[in-house]
Structure formats: C-alpha cells, structure tokens
Write an enzyme that holds these catalytic residues in place. Structure first.
Site, mmCIF file in Angstrom:
data_model
loop_
_atom_site.group_PDB
_atom_site.id
_atom_site.type_symbol
_atom_site.label_atom_id
_atom_site.label_comp_id
_atom_site.label_asym_id
_atom_site.label_seq_id
_atom_site.Cartn_x
_atom_site.Cartn_y
_atom_site.Cartn_z
ATOM 1 N N ASP A 10 0.873 -1.173 0.000
ATOM 2 C CA ASP A 10 0.000 0.000 0.000
ATOM 3 C C ASP A 10 0.916 1.231 0.000
ATOM 4 O O ASP A 10 2.134 1.120 -0.173
ATOM 5 C CB ASP A 10 -0.981 -0.037 1.184
ATOM 6 C CG ASP A 10 -0.287 0.081 2.542
ATOM 7 O OD1 ASP A 10 0.960 0.177 2.588
ATOM 8 O OD2 ASP A 10 -1.004 0.083 3.562
ATOM 9 N N CYS A 66 3.342 -3.280 4.039
ATOM 10 C CA CYS A 66 2.428 -2.206 4.437
ATOM 11 C C CYS A 66 3.051 -1.548 5.664
ATOM 12 O O CYS A 66 4.238 -1.744 5.928
ATOM 13 C CB CYS A 66 1.003 -2.719 4.677
ATOM 14 S SG CYS A 66 0.799 -3.898 6.023
ATOM 15 N N THR A 68 2.695 -1.941 8.985
ATOM 16 C CA THR A 68 3.155 -2.914 9.987
ATOM 17 C C THR A 68 3.421 -4.294 9.404
ATOM 18 O O THR A 68 4.041 -5.124 10.074
ATOM 19 C CB THR A 68 2.087 -3.095 11.083
ATOM 20 O OG1 THR A 68 0.885 -3.556 10.435
ATOM 21 C CG2 THR A 68 1.810 -1.788 11.819
ATOM 22 N N HIS A 99 11.441 -24.157 7.915
ATOM 23 C CA HIS A 99 10.550 -25.018 8.706
ATOM 24 C C HIS A 99 9.073 -24.871 8.337
ATOM 25 O O HIS A 99 8.313 -25.821 8.519
ATOM 26 C CB HIS A 99 10.717 -24.705 10.198
ATOM 27 C CG HIS A 99 11.964 -25.291 10.784
ATOM 28 N ND1 HIS A 99 12.177 -25.425 12.140
ATOM 29 C CD2 HIS A 99 13.085 -25.788 10.190
ATOM 30 C CE1 HIS A 99 13.373 -25.977 12.362
ATOM 31 N NE2 HIS A 99 13.948 -26.197 11.183
ATOM 32 N N HIS A 134 8.972 -31.472 9.059
ATOM 33 C CA HIS A 134 8.319 -30.173 8.866
ATOM 34 C C HIS A 134 7.205 -30.255 7.828
ATOM 35 O O HIS A 134 6.231 -29.513 7.899
ATOM 36 C CB HIS A 134 9.353 -29.121 8.473
ATOM 37 C CG HIS A 134 10.453 -28.995 9.476
ATOM 38 N ND1 HIS A 134 10.223 -28.582 10.765
ATOM 39 C CD2 HIS A 134 11.777 -29.283 9.401
ATOM 40 C CE1 HIS A 134 11.365 -28.598 11.439
ATOM 41 N NE2 HIS A 134 12.318 -29.028 10.632
HETATM 42 C C1 RB5 Z 1 -1.976 2.295 6.675
HETATM 43 O O1 RB5 Z 1 -2.086 3.462 7.443
HETATM 44 C C2 RB5 Z 1 -1.764 1.087 7.574
HETATM 45 O O2 RB5 Z 1 -2.880 0.829 8.343
HETATM 46 C C3 RB5 Z 1 -1.377 -0.140 6.762
HETATM 47 O O3 RB5 Z 1 -0.263 0.164 5.989
HETATM 48 C C4 RB5 Z 1 -1.000 -1.395 7.526
HETATM 49 O O4 RB5 Z 1 -0.097 -1.093 8.552
HETATM 50 C C5 RB5 Z 1 -2.090 -2.267 7.959
HETATM 51 O O5 RB5 Z 1 -1.867 -3.367 8.485
#
Ligand code: RB5
Length: 145
Positions: A10, A66, A68, A99, A134
């Site tokens: 994103d 993205c 996180t 694994h 595994h």
């Molecule tokens: C975008 O602001 C953020 O929510 C997205 O990039 C991501 O971290 C979602 O899991």
C-alpha cells in the site's frame, strides 16, 4: 527460467517495496510489482489479494509491504496454499522458509528500516524448505478446523 518474486504494497509500504525490489533484482529474481505505484492513500487488501492469488497459482514467491505488515499477512493467509510470514528479523525469515515453507514474506515499513528489511529479504530468499518432519506439520496447517 528466472525465479519470480511478486511484490505489492500500500502507500505506507511503497518506498520500502521499491528498495526491496532492487535487492531481489540483485539476487537474480524477476520482480513483478502489482502496485500500488503512487503515494496516494490506498487499501492494503487490494494488493495483498493480488499477490496471494499469484503465489497460490504457483507463479512465484511473494513479498508484501504495508505499515506494519500485519494487514498484508492477514489478507494473504486467507488464500489456500499461501503461507505468509510477517518477519522483523532475518532469523525468523530464514526459519519461515526452512521449517514453515513460507511462500510470502510480509514486512512492516514503519517497523523495520531499509537495511534490516534487506537482510530479512535476503535471508528469506536464500533459505529453502527442509521437508521431513516439517512437511507433516505444514500439511496440518491446512486442515479444516
Ligand atoms: C496504513 O495506514 C496502515 O494501516 C497499513 O499500511 C498497515 O499497517 C495495515 O496493516
């Protein structure tokens, strides 16, 4: 035939995805970027589903970035045959292949810097599944609960 890495992000992951595309190219991978291609705010599942579909179809390994990495990993793991691993260190990235037979790497651009992310991707791409005990465990992941 070149190894293929299908990548997506994103807006939050755009810049890091581009850096990691360079790492993958250096390692000899053919990189296919499904988007996003601009910094405009967008929705991570739109790209997570595209990459996961291509990986499930056997087109290559996947990389999703993205903010996180969490939303991308949740999205990709909805696809049968996709094993997406959200990694913040190189050891986990290597073990995810060795694994868990992971076929998608997820990284959080707001969590890890570009240097570490490059190490994580290198570790992921240079490891391979060890099979044996595994394989039995990985097969159990897909059972209907
Ligand atoms: C975008 O602001 C953020 O929510 C997205 O990039 C991501 O971290 C979602 O899991």
């Amino acid at each position: 035939m070149a190894n293929v890495l299908i990548i997506g992000s994103d807006h939050a992951g755009l810049e890091l995805k581009r850096e990691l595309a360079g790492v993958a190219t250096e390692l000899g991978y053919e990189v296919r970027d499904v988007g996003t291609h601009t910094s405009d705010s967008t929705d991570y599942p739109d790209y997570g589903h595209q990459v996961a579909s291509a990986v499930a179809a056997g087109e290559g390994l996947g990389l999703l970035v993205c903010g996180t990495g969490i939303g991308m990993s949740m999205t990709a793991n909805r696809h049968a045959g996709v094993r997406a691993a959200l990694c913040g260190d190189a050891y986990s990235a290597s073990m995810a292949r060795r694994h868990n037979d992971a076929n998608v790497l997820c990284v959080g651009a707001r969590v890890v810097g570009p240097g570490l992310a490059g190490e994580i991707l290198r570790a992921f791409l240079s490891a391979s599944f060890e099979g044996g005990r595994h394989e039995r465990r990985v097969n159990k992941i897909d059972r209907t609960v």
